[in-house]
Design a protein around this motif. Structure first.
Motif, PDB file in Angstrom:
ATOM      1  N   ARG A 186       0.842  -1.207   0.000  1.00  0.00           N
ATOM      2  CA  ARG A 186       0.000   0.000   0.000  1.00  0.00           C
ATOM      3  C   ARG A 186       0.872   1.251   0.000  1.00  0.00           C
ATOM      4  O   ARG A 186       0.619   2.206  -0.734  1.00  0.00           O
ATOM      5  N   GLN A 195       1.430   3.954  -3.414  1.00  0.00           N
ATOM      6  CA  GLN A 195       1.292   5.414  -3.398  1.00  0.00           C
ATOM      7  C   GLN A 195       2.614   6.088  -3.732  1.00  0.00           C
ATOM      8  O   GLN A 195       2.638   7.138  -4.358  1.00  0.00           O
ATOM      9  N   ARG A 245       3.006   5.971  -7.416  1.00  0.00           N
ATOM     10  CA  ARG A 245       1.823   6.533  -8.079  1.00  0.00           C
ATOM     11  C   ARG A 245       1.175   5.517  -9.025  1.00  0.00           C
ATOM     12  O   ARG A 245       0.919   5.790 -10.200  1.00  0.00           O
ATOM     13  N   PHE A 298      -4.718   3.126  -9.146  1.00  0.00           N
ATOM     14  CA  PHE A 298      -5.538   2.522  -8.104  1.00  0.00           C
ATOM     15  C   PHE A 298      -6.850   1.959  -8.643  1.00  0.00           C
ATOM     16  O   PHE A 298      -7.647   1.432  -7.889  1.00  0.00           O
ATOM     17  N   SER A 358      -0.234  12.559   5.702  1.00  0.00           N
ATOM     18  CA  SER A 358       0.757  12.367   4.634  1.00  0.00           C
ATOM     19  C   SER A 358       1.734  13.531   4.648  1.00  0.00           C
ATOM     20  O   SER A 358       1.403  14.629   5.094  1.00  0.00           O
ATOM     21  N   ASP A 370       2.727   8.417   2.051  1.00  0.00           N
ATOM     22  CA  ASP A 370       1.677   7.920   2.932  1.00  0.00           C
ATOM     23  C   ASP A 370       2.323   7.384   4.207  1.00  0.00           C
ATOM     24  O   ASP A 370       2.566   6.183   4.339  1.00  0.00           O
TER      25      ASP A 370
END
Length: 195
Positions: A26, A30, A33, A36, A61, A66
Motif C-alpha cells: 500500500r 502510493q 503513483r 488505483f 501524509s 503515505d
C-alpha cells in the motif's frame, strides 16, 4: 517433537508476513503513483483500510508519502516479532524491537522491488506488452527504479541493462546497509535464538 508454540509461531509468521507485505505494498503503490483502478490495487486498499483509516487521523501524509501506511507496516512487524519472541519464551525489549522492525520493513521494501524486477524481466521475455493487471502493477512498481538508471546508461540497441544495474544496487544496499545494521543491533542473533 514439534510443540504447539512452534505451530502457533508458524501460523503467526505466515499470516502476519502476508499482511505486512500487503501493508507495505500500500505504501509502495502510493510512492510509485500506481493506478488505483487496478483490481489488485483495489484489493490492497480494501485489505488495509480498516487499520489505516484511524491511523490516518493521527498521522498525515507528508510530501506525497503515505506515512500512516509506513507506520502501520512498522507496527505490524513489531507486533509480529514481539508475539514470536513471547511464544518462544523470550523477553521483549520494546526499543530493540522497534529498531528491528524498522530494519525488517526496510529489508522487505528492498525485496519487493528486487522480486518485482525479476518478475518484470521474465514477463518481458515470455509475455511482452501484456495487459494483465498483475503485469501492469509490476511494471508500475519497477519503472521509478529503472527510469533514472536508463537516463544514465547508454542505449545498446534494444538491449536494456537497467534491471541488472538495479539488481546490483539493491543487493549492495542490502549487503552493506541492511545486513550490517541487523548485525550491529543483534537482530540476527536475537531472532535466530527464538526461531
Amino acid at each position: 517433537m514439534i510443540g504447539l508454540n512452534t505451530a502457533a509461531v508458524y501460523i503467526l509468521q505466515t499470516i502476519g508476513s502476508l499482511y505486512l507485505l500487503i501493508v507495505l505494498l500500500r505504501f509502495i503503490l502510493q510512492l510509485v503513483r500506481a493506478n488505483f483502478y487496478n483490481p489488485l490495487c483495489q484489493f490492497i486498499v480494501r485489505a488495509t483500510q480498516p487499520l489505516l483509516r484511524p491511523l490516518r487521523r493521527i498521522i498525515p501524509s507528508f510530501a506525497g508519502l503515505d506515512l500512516a501506511s509506513l507506520v502501520l507496516a512498522i507496527l505490524v512487524q513489531l507486533v509480529l516479532m514481539a508475539l514470536t519472541l513471547l511464544l518462544m519464551g523470550y523477553g521483549v525489549d520494546p526499543l530493540q524491537l522497534l529498531v528491528w522492525s524498522i530494519i525488517g520493513v526496510t529489508a522487505l521494501f528492498l525485496k519487493v522491488f528486487f522480486f518485482a524486477l525479476i518478475i518484470s524481466v521474465i514477463l518481458s521475455w515470455v509475455a511482452p506488452g501484456t495487459s494483465n493487471p498483475a503485469a501492469e502493477l509490476i511494471n508500475q512498481i519497477c519503472e521509478p527504479v529503472l527510469t533514472p538508471i536508463r537516463r544514465i546508461l547508454p542505449s545498446l540497441g534494444g538491449l536494456d541493462l537497467s534491471p541488472i544495474v538495479a539488481f546490483l544496487i539493491l543487493n549492495l544496499i542490502d549487503m552493506l546497509v541492511i545486513r550490517n545494521l541487523a548485525v550491529m543491533t543483534g537482530m540476527y542473533k536475537g531472532l535466530s535464538l527464538a526461531l
